[in-house]
Write a protein that holds these residues in place. Structure first.
Motif, PDB file in Angstrom:
ATOM      1  N   ASN A 111      29.643  33.238  27.727  1.00 32.50           N
ATOM      2  CA  ASN A 111      29.805  34.055  28.190  1.00 32.50           C
ATOM      3  C   ASN A 111      29.173  34.358  28.879  1.00 32.50           C
ATOM      4  OD1 ASN A 111      31.974  33.012  26.755  1.00 32.50           O
ATOM      5  ND2 ASN A 111      32.059  34.972  25.400  1.00 32.50           N
ATOM      6  N   PHE A 112      27.406  34.809  28.747  1.00 36.94           N
ATOM      7  CA  PHE A 112      26.231  35.123  29.558  1.00 36.94           C
ATOM      8  C   PHE A 112      26.660  34.976  31.463  1.00 36.94           C
ATOM      9  CE2 PHE A 112      22.004  36.140  31.891  1.00 36.94           C
ATOM     10  CZ  PHE A 112      22.180  36.694  32.115  1.00 36.94           C
ATOM     11  N   MET A 113      26.158  33.287  30.430  1.00 38.83           N
ATOM     12  CA  MET A 113      26.495  32.443  32.668  1.00 38.83           C
ATOM     13  C   MET A 113      28.014  32.099  32.855  1.00 38.83           C
ATOM     14  SD  MET A 113      24.858  28.564  33.328  1.00 38.83           S
ATOM     15  CE  MET A 113      24.866  28.317  34.735  1.00 38.83           C
ATOM     16  N   GLY A 114      28.700  32.014  32.359  1.00 40.22           N
ATOM     17  CA  GLY A 114      30.105  32.585  33.274  1.00 40.22           C
ATOM     18  C   GLY A 114      30.698  33.677  33.758  1.00 40.22           C
ATOM     19  N   MET A 115      29.685  34.904  33.098  1.00 39.86           N
ATOM     20  CA  MET A 115      30.033  35.865  33.777  1.00 39.86           C
ATOM     21  C   MET A 115      29.340  36.272  34.485  1.00 39.86           C
ATOM     22  SD  MET A 115      30.511  38.553  30.218  1.00 39.86           S
ATOM     23  CE  MET A 115      30.066  39.852  31.105  1.00 39.86           C
ATOM     24  N   SER A 116      27.774  36.151  34.661  1.00 41.58           N
ATOM     25  CA  SER A 116      26.912  35.621  36.245  1.00 41.58           C
ATOM     26  C   SER A 116      27.513  34.460  36.581  1.00 41.58           C
ATOM     27  CB  SER A 116      25.687  34.494  35.284  1.00 41.58           C
ATOM     28  OG  SER A 116      25.069  36.025  34.608  1.00 41.58           O
ATOM     29  N   MET A 117      28.124  33.474  36.619  1.00 43.18           N
ATOM     30  CA  MET A 117      28.397  32.661  37.747  1.00 43.18           C
ATOM     31  C   MET A 117      29.915  33.669  38.392  1.00 43.18           C
ATOM     32  SD  MET A 117      26.883  29.738  38.073  1.00 43.18           S
ATOM     33  CE  MET A 117      28.330  28.582  39.124  1.00 43.18           C
ATOM     34  N   VAL A 118      30.596  34.133  37.772  1.00 45.93           N
ATOM     35  CA  VAL A 118      31.441  35.128  38.718  1.00 45.93           C
ATOM     36  C   VAL A 118      31.435  36.517  39.467  1.00 45.93           C
ATOM     37  CG1 VAL A 118      33.926  36.216  38.355  1.00 45.93           C
ATOM     38  CG2 VAL A 118      33.377  34.649  36.576  1.00 45.93           C
ATOM     39  N   PHE A 119      30.355  37.001  38.716  1.00 43.48           N
ATOM     40  CA  PHE A 119      30.068  38.630  39.329  1.00 43.48           C
ATOM     41  C   PHE A 119      29.227  38.436  40.851  1.00 43.48           C
ATOM     42  CE2 PHE A 119      26.339  41.549  39.797  1.00 43.48           C
ATOM     43  CZ  PHE A 119      27.402  43.107  39.628  1.00 43.48           C
ATOM     44  N   TYR A 120      28.178  37.000  40.393  1.00 46.81           N
ATOM     45  CA  TYR A 120      27.241  36.859  41.444  1.00 46.81           C
ATOM     46  C   TYR A 120      28.582  36.149  42.397  1.00 46.81           C
ATOM     47  CZ  TYR A 120      23.350  39.430  38.912  1.00 46.81           C
ATOM     48  OH  TYR A 120      22.708  39.250  38.389  1.00 46.81           O
ATOM     49  N   GLY A 121      29.563  35.523  42.319  1.00 52.51           N
ATOM     50  CA  GLY A 121      29.992  34.798  43.063  1.00 52.51           C
ATOM     51  C   GLY A 121      31.455  35.334  43.977  1.00 52.51           C
ATOM     52  N   LEU A 122      31.102  36.802  43.702  1.00 55.14           N
ATOM     53  CA  LEU A 122      32.092  37.444  44.308  1.00 55.14           C
ATOM     54  C   LEU A 122      32.199  38.103  45.393  1.00 55.14           C
ATOM     55  CD1 LEU A 122      35.464  37.962  40.707  1.00 55.14           C
ATOM     56  CD2 LEU A 122      35.148  36.776  43.469  1.00 55.14           C
ATOM     57  N   CYS A 123      30.733  39.315  44.524  1.00 53.70           N
ATOM     58  CA  CYS A 123      30.270  40.191  45.057  1.00 53.70           C
ATOM     59  C   CYS A 123      29.382  39.674  46.889  1.00 53.70           C
ATOM     60  CB  CYS A 123      28.651  40.441  44.177  1.00 53.70           C
ATOM     61  SG  CYS A 123      28.914  41.641  42.964  1.00 53.70           S
ATOM     62  N   PRO A 124      28.959  38.667  46.794  1.00 51.23           N
ATOM     63  CA  PRO A 124      28.889  38.358  48.452  1.00 51.23           C
ATOM     64  C   PRO A 124      30.143  38.519  49.051  1.00 51.23           C
ATOM     65  CG  PRO A 124      28.144  36.510  46.877  1.00 51.23           C
ATOM     66  CD  PRO A 124      28.252  37.190  46.659  1.00 51.23           C
ATOM     67  N   LEU A 125      31.596  37.730  48.511  1.00 52.20           N
ATOM     68  CA  LEU A 125      32.298  37.889  49.201  1.00 52.20           C
ATOM     69  C   LEU A 125      33.433  39.486  49.521  1.00 52.20           C
ATOM     70  CD1 LEU A 125      34.426  34.964  47.555  1.00 52.20           C
ATOM     71  CD2 LEU A 125      32.795  34.954  49.743  1.00 52.20           C
ATOM     72  N   LEU A 126      33.177  40.073  47.996  1.00 49.55           N
ATOM     73  CA  LEU A 126      33.500  41.425  48.544  1.00 49.55           C
ATOM     74  C   LEU A 126      32.614  42.129  49.632  1.00 49.55           C
ATOM     75  CD1 LEU A 126      34.032  42.271  44.316  1.00 49.55           C
ATOM     76  CD2 LEU A 126      36.017  41.788  46.877  1.00 49.55           C
ATOM     77  N   LEU A 127      31.506  42.438  49.556  1.00 46.07           N
ATOM     78  CA  LEU A 127      30.831  43.202  51.041  1.00 46.07           C
ATOM     79  C   LEU A 127      30.687  42.539  51.961  1.00 46.07           C
ATOM     80  CD1 LEU A 127      27.568  42.577  48.166  1.00 46.07           C
ATOM     81  CD2 LEU A 127      28.542  44.835  48.776  1.00 46.07           C
ATOM     82  N   GLY A 128      30.552  41.407  51.525  1.00 42.81           N
ATOM     83  CA  GLY A 128      30.959  41.064  53.825  1.00 42.81           C
ATOM     84  C   GLY A 128      32.584  41.529  53.790  1.00 42.81           C
ATOM     85  N   ALA A 129      33.520  41.338  53.048  1.00 46.77           N
ATOM     86  CA  ALA A 129      34.619  42.004  53.461  1.00 46.77           C
ATOM     87  C   ALA A 129      34.766  44.069  53.142  1.00 46.77           C
ATOM     88  CB  ALA A 129      35.332  42.376  52.365  1.00 46.77           C
ATOM     89  N   THR A 130      33.624  44.603  53.028  1.00 49.50           N
ATOM     90  CA  THR A 130      33.510  45.881  52.647  1.00 49.50           C
ATOM     91  C   THR A 130      32.750  46.104  54.353  1.00 49.50           C
ATOM     92  OG1 THR A 130      33.086  45.849  50.744  1.00 49.50           O
ATOM     93  CG2 THR A 130      31.775  48.030  52.270  1.00 49.50           C
ATOM     94  N   MET A 131      30.811  44.933  54.492  1.00 51.73           N
ATOM     95  CA  MET A 131      30.756  44.793  55.621  1.00 51.73           C
ATOM     96  C   MET A 131      31.610  44.872  57.385  1.00 51.73           C
ATOM     97  SD  MET A 131      27.031  43.441  55.111  1.00 51.73           S
ATOM     98  CE  MET A 131      27.829  42.045  54.881  1.00 51.73           C
ATOM     99  N   ALA A 132      32.730  44.093  56.994  1.00 48.13           N
ATOM    100  CA  ALA A 132      33.802  44.277  58.124  1.00 48.13           C
ATOM    101  C   ALA A 132      34.496  45.623  58.214  1.00 48.13           C
ATOM    102  CB  ALA A 132      34.175  42.905  58.016  1.00 48.13           C
ATOM    103  N   VAL A 133      34.531  46.085  56.990  1.00 44.50           N
ATOM    104  CA  VAL A 133      35.736  47.360  57.114  1.00 44.50           C
ATOM    105  C   VAL A 133      34.645  48.248  57.992  1.00 44.50           C
ATOM    106  CG1 VAL A 133      36.636  48.998  55.853  1.00 44.50           C
ATOM    107  CG2 VAL A 133      36.697  46.896  55.687  1.00 44.50           C
ATOM    108  N   GLU A 134      33.299  48.037  57.343  1.00 42.44           N
ATOM    109  CA  GLU A 134      32.550  49.019  57.849  1.00 42.44           C
ATOM    110  C   GLU A 134      32.339  49.378  59.209  1.00 42.44           C
ATOM    111  OE1 GLU A 134      28.597  50.669  59.233  1.00 42.44           O
ATOM    112  OE2 GLU A 134      28.830  48.944  59.317  1.00 42.44           O
ATOM    113  N   ARG A 135      31.826  47.523  59.541  1.00 45.70           N
ATOM    114  CA  ARG A 135      31.742  47.728  61.436  1.00 45.70           C
ATOM    115  C   ARG A 135      32.779  47.941  62.132  1.00 45.70           C
ATOM    116  NH1 ARG A 135      28.618  48.548  64.094  1.00 45.70           N
ATOM    117  NH2 ARG A 135      28.129  49.832  62.355  1.00 45.70           N
ATOM    118  N   PHE A 136      34.526  47.895  61.749  1.00 38.78           N
ATOM    119  CA  PHE A 136      35.905  48.238  62.466  1.00 38.78           C
ATOM    120  C   PHE A 136      35.837  49.690  62.593  1.00 38.78           C
ATOM    121  CE2 PHE A 136      39.786  48.967  61.604  1.00 38.78           C
ATOM    122  CZ  PHE A 136      40.630  47.806  62.602  1.00 38.78           C
TER     123      PHE A 136
END
Length: 375
Positions: A111-136
């Motif tokens: 469960n810990f590794m599965g959570m890590s895969m999902v967490f560290y997978g979604l974070c870059p995508l969400l941060l990329g969208a957040t930076m796009a909003v910030e720059r926009f």
């Protein structure tokens, strides 16, 4: 009684996977070197990128660039930790060939590794969208942004992305979906199946990632068009190219890398849960390997696409510093004509912000004269 409990505990993280045979383990033993080199390259790249960003953050005086650098630091830290956590588990499996059922009968480690895969997978995508909003917002409404976005708020936004991704990764522990061990037995991930709860969690993971990429694409496209209009307009000869272009180049490359690395996996997950066929394990492994490259390629965007490097590659371009506020004589005319009732106090404050931003010079953390001649 204990055997029944053991069978029940094994069912929810091992039932969806075929038993891991010694043949499979032996077949993947060569991956130990690949995984170790892969992880070491990613960790060293992210560590070097973090040094670059920290030095740039301490030396910059621009408020907009400081906020952007904080987002980049959050992305680098996330990629570094993701490689450290998941890479350690995968390399340990290839070196020791441990038995998941004996080591983790209650599925806590899985469960810990599965959570890590999902967490560290979604974070870059969400941060990329957040930076796009910030720059926009920073490019289209720079003065409203300068009044509302601060360093502390940028930190809160990064923390909010981490909390959101963490909440999604916790959903299987709350009963929505589950984490299962995956072939060849070196990693755990969400269970891609047609069961209603597993299907719902797979769609949440896939759609959140795809939506983040879509938001990044739309907002970055609008931001680039706006910058091109400003830089290529009637007053382009009097305008100064500045770090706004540098930030947009970096953000566009981050978006392109994330799209190439993550779209195959995200689309594959959505297609699998909607189809009636069996899970295509080779395609899943290929999608995971593509996605992992995102954590390795991201830091090289910050390392290679800095002004000091770009000036050496394109010395004929005008890389003079300044704020995008200095690019706005036509935007100010447009603002006056569209809003009409702008007060003199507002215009005075606007001009003050323009002159203050224009006077502030950003020192590059690695100036040209300090760069080695052979690099």
């Amino acid at each position: 009684m204990s055997n029944n409990q053991s069978n029940q505990s094994l069912a929810f993280c091992f039932s969806g996977s075929s038993p891991i045979s010694n043949k499979a383990v032996n077949h993947t033993v060569a991956s130990a070197y690949f995984s170790a080199v892969f992880s070491a390259l990613g960790l060293s790249s992210n560590l070097f990128a973090l040094v670059v960003l920290v030095k740039a953050f301490h030396q910059t005086k621009s408020r907009s660039r400081s906020s952007f650098l904080l987002f980049l630091c959050g992305l680098v830290v996330t990629d570094f930790m993701g490689l450290l956590v998941t890479g350690t588990i995968v390399v340990s499996f290839h070196v020791t060939h441990f038995d998941w059922m004996l080591l983790d009968p209650n599925c806590h480690f899985c469960n810990f590794m599965g959570m890590s895969m999902v967490f560290y997978g979604l974070c870059p995508l969400l941060l990329g969208a957040t930076m796009a909003v910030e720059r926009f917002v920073g490019i289209n409404w720079p003065f409203a942004r300068s009044a509302n976005i601060s360093k502390s708020r940028a930190c809160y936004m990064v923390f909010g992305v981490w909390v959101s991704a963490g909440f999604i990764s916790l959903l299987p522990l709350l009963g929505l979906g589950s984490y299962h061990i995956q072939v060849p037995g070196s990693w755990c991930f969400l269970n891609i199946s047609h069961m209603p709860l597993d299907m719902a969690f797979c769609l949440i993971f896939s759609l959140v990632g795809l939506l983040s990429l879509a938001v990044s694409f739309v907002l970055n496209t609008v931001s680039v068009v706006t910058l091109l209009r400003v830089c290529c307009g009637q007053d382009s000869s009097r305008r100064r190219r500045d770090y706004e272009l540098e930030m947009m180049v970096q953000l566009i490359l981050i978006m392109v890398i994330a799209s190439i690395c993550w779209c195959p996996l995200l689309v594959f997950i959505a297609q699998t849960v909607f189809s009636e066929g069996k899970l295509n394990v080779p395609r899943l492994l290929l999608g995971i390997r593509f996605a992992t490259w995102n954590q390795i390629l991201d830091p090289w965007v910050y390392i290679l696409f800095r002004r000091s490097v770009l000036k050496r590659v394109y010395p004929r371009m005008d890389w003079s510093r300044g704020s995008i506020a200095s690019l706005y004589p036509s935007f100010r005319k447009l603002t006056r004509s569209s809003l009409g009732g702008t007060s003199r106090l507002g215009e005075t404050k606007l001009d003050g912000q323009i002159s203050q931003e224009t006077k502030q010079e950003d020192e590059d953390p690695f100036p040209e004269q300090n760069a080695p001649a052979h690099s």
